[in-house]
Design a protein around this motif. Sequence first.
Motif: not given
Length: 625
Positions: A516-520, A524-526, A540-542
């Motif tokens: 996954k791209k960090a920017n995506e 997505r979180y916001y 920290v993303p899943q």
Amino acid sequence: MDLCRYHRLRFYINLLIDVFFRSKTVLSFQLLLAMKFSGVSDSVKKNGEAATPSNSDKPVSQTSVSSGDDNPMKSKGAMAVSKSPTKPVTKTGISSGVDNPVKSKGATAVSKSPIKSHGKTSASSGPILGVRGRTSVSPVDKVKSIVSDDVGEVITFKDVTFGPHQDEVRFRLIHFWEAWNVQTKVLIGIEMLLINKEESVIQGFNPYGRIVTYLPHMKAGCTYRLNKFFGSKNKTIYRVADPDVTISFSWNSALTALKDSSIRFPEDRIRIHGFREFDAASDLRGDLYDYIGHIKLVNGKVPSDGLLLDEAEIAVSHRVELHVQTHDDLVMKLYLWDKAAFEFSEKFKASRGTAHVILVTTLNPKRFGGVLSLSAMASSRVFVDSDVQETLFYLSWLNSNLDVASRVNAKVITKPKPATLRELFSYMNQTSSKVALFECTSTIYDVVHGSGWYYIGCGVCHTKATKGPTTLMCKKCGKSEIVGVAQYLTKLSVYDHNNQAVFVVLGDAGEELTGKKANELVERYYQANDSVGGDHMVPVPQAMVDTIGQTRKFIVKVSNHNLTAKSQTLTVTKVLPPDAPEPESSLGENVDEKGDTEGGDNAAELGKRGADVMESEGVKRAKCG
């Protein structure tokens, strides 16, 4: 009464006669003294003029008349020094209100006597003669080349031996460059590459103290004659010519342009080596040879019509990274530094991104982490396509053998050396260690929490963005308004066998790990949490948490901070796929020691960004301007 008057009159007459004769004697004695101390002989002309001094061999310093100045020696043209040990008689001097007209040591006052000084002052206005009858050169004249009519016997480079020479050598000046002391950063002279009509090549040297004399008259490609020089011992490392002796300019050297058009000198000297020769000579610091091939990648990009290099990046890093291949041989990394980098950038820009063939002279082969690389030196020159005969011939071959040239993939490069964590730590503790890439297989134990796992970087160069009044700015690009993009900056706790370490996953390596791209992930979180503010710390993303327990092959870099600061936090530049049979080094990664120490290395720069980000309390939301 009359008798008394008579005796009294006689007494006065005798008294007058006595006073008269005594006064005459004193005046005569004083006049004699005056003439004696004036340097005049005892014989005086009857008309009262002083005779010519008897000692005319000894020059007399020119005197001056005092005019009310406290120091009469300040008069222009006056000579203040006299070698006579006898002090002057002040009675002969004419003063204009000065108590002591002779205040300078040894100086004589001026008399109104008609006696004239004979001779000139001791100061000479003529030229000061130097060695062998030459006039000494003033600092203003040092820019002029020293020319001599004393021509010695013409010899060849093979006849040059150690020691001084009164002979003459004739040559073409192929190239010259500055020689610096690596430790003290002091310029020590100008090194030269010379070739004569016999096609022999020798190295020349112009010491620092004589640069101003000869450098203005030196032009690459021109022919010269050099009279009188010194044969010095050639250096044993990084030689550009075979002879053990170097032609050094000496104190009496005479360099002049050679105007004899009948003498034919070769234009250049090229010594091309291939992969095998460079591989055998790597890290030996021996003779420097040349390399020619076709360009596969330029700073990670395939050459194509209209491809432009990032001139701002090159200006900062002083580096261009190439992947070059000779015929169907192995692909090698070629690093151009400083002048060579700028020279290639100009030539590549002039070709509009279509340059295919490159020839670089005097390259230093080095191996970093198992990767054989060629690094340009101060003496290196760059030629492309049709610049010289060699590149023109190779370009002709390339156009006729495009299938052969494309047979080897540019990504097939020497593998980084495999190493365990224990071996990495041992390598970092060795004093002779250098910056290098290694392949390390480790298991992810945990993701380090409590700090940000990403940073906001410039969308172009990925440098950490800085906050402006209303927008994000990039110091590297020099732009006051940029689009911020989230980039990975994640700390992983890893282990293998009985050792544990911390890896910092940067940029694309994070995407290779999570898919996954960090920017995506940030966006997505916001989107799912509209109520949070821009200063909210994104957890920290899943996708990153799911990597815990995985055993992966990491390409890690032992950077300069690992060697100097003894930090055991290693930078991950690439994460290989789980079942990758043949790991390959990162194409965009510079593993040259110079790049790491001088700011030309992308991973080291990202590591610095990571340290900057982790010092903050949390990761803030990007505000794209």
